[in-house]
Design an enzyme around this catalytic site. Structure first.
Site, PDB file in Angstrom:
ATOM      1  CE  LYS A 123      53.546  37.305  34.984  1.00 22.69           C
ATOM      2  NZ  LYS A 123      52.076  37.127  35.005  1.00 22.69           N
TER       3      LYS A 123
ATOM      4  NE  ARG B 124      47.086  33.185  43.813  1.00 23.49           N
ATOM      5  CZ  ARG B 124      46.056  33.123  42.977  1.00 23.49           C
ATOM      6  NH1 ARG B 124      45.126  32.196  43.125  1.00 23.49           N
ATOM      7  NH2 ARG B 124      45.938  34.004  42.007  1.00 23.49           N
TER       8      ARG B 124
END
Ligand code: BES
Ligand code: MN
Ligand code: ZN
Length: 492
Positions: free
Chosen positions: A272, A346
């Site tokens: 990130k 996920r």
């Protein structure tokens, strides 16, 4: 914090602060208080200081009167639960500023539902007493006792049950807030596991609770390679936390809550950007909300079975870390091409959803700070809900409205699911730049086919940024409302 309901004569009650909800037209209770205090409320209205508008707070210090202080809370125009909650929170903030030890809440916000008013008051008071630094300290905050006052003798019992329920929800929110706010070097997967173990030691009279921790070797034997692929780049060992709360008969199917707990999400090899990256310590707020719910269940001993599953890991880049393009086989046997290691939530949830089937669930709800896209869609007001069962989605929306912890539904249509196509595996772990919250939901849906399931994306609601940076304790109120309604429906 002690809460009691009372309908004793107002003039005989002693308190450091009396909180009085009223509009510009004085309620009957407000008239009584007005008389007891030499028309102090009339004066505040005449001078224009108090207009009675929804959420307005005015503190009247009355050293000469038997009532030391009145906190007026405007009620004109209050039209939904969210506004009620905001008004109560504003009153709590003013109350805490006064350093009062005791308070008296004159009911009058929700005249048609005293139990709900008592519950929201107790929840908000407890939630307002949360203080990151003091949370583990011995010294308790100033406020020690609140009396919830009503004219109706017949309503005392429901007021008390509202207080008990709301107080437990408030404490559960504070559990979730504290875990969220703790830095990632303290709040590691092992730390979360320890918290769950101590919760699992609670001795209950009408229910039981047990915690089991699965470590890396256990997950390897279960073939949870998707979950493990996220932990690969980290020095911190991953934990799969399983908490089993039994408040109903053992054969009653449980609600399974699956909470994402990435204790720090750096993005992994798909690193990130640096700006605001500290906030990725909050990427375990889904898991923290499950611990908050468990905490409240232990206090209330609700007659329902609930299993909490919390996959806990860091997402970090190192020489062993999963790389974009890597393919893993999930516990379900379905293969996943990991195109972006930052879509890690996920990957840990899918194996947890497969594992959830082992409990023969009535319903499975996962809670996750899953996508930045949900913030674009719904901002910081509503959490996203996606479900394979419309009745479940409706129930969650209704519980969200009731608890002023709202959720809004997004669709799980096959047109979105198609975006997960991969040339090298059964699916990719990202669906491209559009509809990110929905494609994440479609990914999870592929692992939740065997039961009623809903996914809550709380990336926008679990914490706030900026000057008041901090965890919110959401969606503990929503989940507790859902469980309470469900326990009432099944125990009838
Ligand atoms: N934990 C983040 C989601 C997130 C981002 C929450 C910002 C709150 C604020 C999640 O693991 C993530 O990184 N999601 C990616 C998915 C993308 C790579 C498909 C995102 O939302 O950008
Ligand atoms: Mn991520
Ligand atoms: Zn994440």
């Amino acid at each position: 914090m002690k809460f009691t309901a009372s309908c004793a004569e107002l003039s005989g009650l002693k308190t450091d602060s009396l909180i009085l909800p009223t509009g510009s037209e004085l309620s009957n209770s407000a008239k009584v208080v007005n008389e007891l205090t030499h028309n102090s409320i009339d004066s505040a209205i005449e001078s224009g200081e108090f207009k009675g508008k929804s959420g307005q707070v005015l503190v009247l210090n009355l050293p000469q009167s038997p009532l030391q202080r009145i906190i007026l809370l405007g009620t004109d125009g209050l039209s939904n639960q969210r506004q009620v909650k905001k008004a109560v929170a504003a009153a709590c903030q003013a109350l805490n500023k006064t350093q009062s030890k005791t308070a008296l809440w004159v009911s009058g916000l929700m005249t048609d539902n005293l139990e709900a008013e008592a519950s929201i008051v107790a929840q908000s008071v407890n939630a307002s007493l949360y203080n990151y630094k003091k949370h583990n300290a011995k010294k308790s905050p100033n406020l020690e006792a609140l009396t919830f006052w009503t004219t109706e003798q017949s309503a005392i019992q429901s007021a008390n049950s509202g207080l008990e329920y709301g107080a437990a929800v408030g404490v559960g929110m504070n559990t979730a807030k504290q875990l969220g706010n703790l830095p990632a070097n303290i709040c590691t997967p092992s730390y979360l596991a320890e918290q769950a173990i101590s919760l699992g030691k609670a001795k209950l009279s009408k229910a039981s609770i047990n915690t089991e921790i699965l470590d890396r070797a256990d997950m390897q034997s279960l073939k949870m390679d998707s979950l493990l692929s996220v932990a690969e780049g980290s020095e911190e060992p991953p934990k799969l936390i399983v908490i089993n709360y039994q408040g109903a008969k053992p054969d009653e199917k449980p609600v399974v809550l699956v909470g994402k707990a990435v204790t720090f999400d750096s993005g992994g090899i798909s690193l990130k950007p640096g700006r605001g990256m500290d906030e990725m310590k909050y990427d375990m707020c889904g898991g923290a909300s499950v611990l908050g719910v468990m905490n409240a269940l232990v206090t209330l001993e609700l007659p329902i079975n609930v299993v909490g599953i919390i996959p806990a890991t860091e997402n970090m880049p190192n020489g062993r870390a999963t790389k974009p393009g890597d393919v893993v086989t999930s516990m379900s046997g379905q293969t996943i091409e990991i195109l972006n290691t930052d879509a890690e939530g996920r990957l840990i949830l899918c194996d947890s959803l497969t594992y959830a089937a082992k409990f023969n669930p009535d319903t499975v709800i996962d809670i996750a700070t899953l996508t930045g896209a949900v913030i674009s869609a719904l901002g910081k007001v509503a959490s996203g809900v996606l479900s394979n069962d419309q009745q479940l989605a409706n129930d969650l929306i209704e519980s969200g409205t009731q608890s002023a912890d709202p959720v809004w539904q997004l669709p799980l249509w096959e047109e979105y699911d198609e975006l997960l196509k991969s040339n090298f595996a059964d699916m990719a772990n990202i669906g491209g730049p559009q509809a990110g919250t929905i494609t994440a939901g479609c990914f999870l849906a592929r692992y939740a086919k065997d039961y009623k399931w809903a996914h809550l994306d709380v990336a926008g609601t679990a914490w706030v940024s900026g000057a008041n940076k901090g965890a919110t304790g959401r969606p503990v109120p929503l989940l507790m409302e859902y469980l309470r309604q469900k326990s009432e429906a099944t125990s009838d």
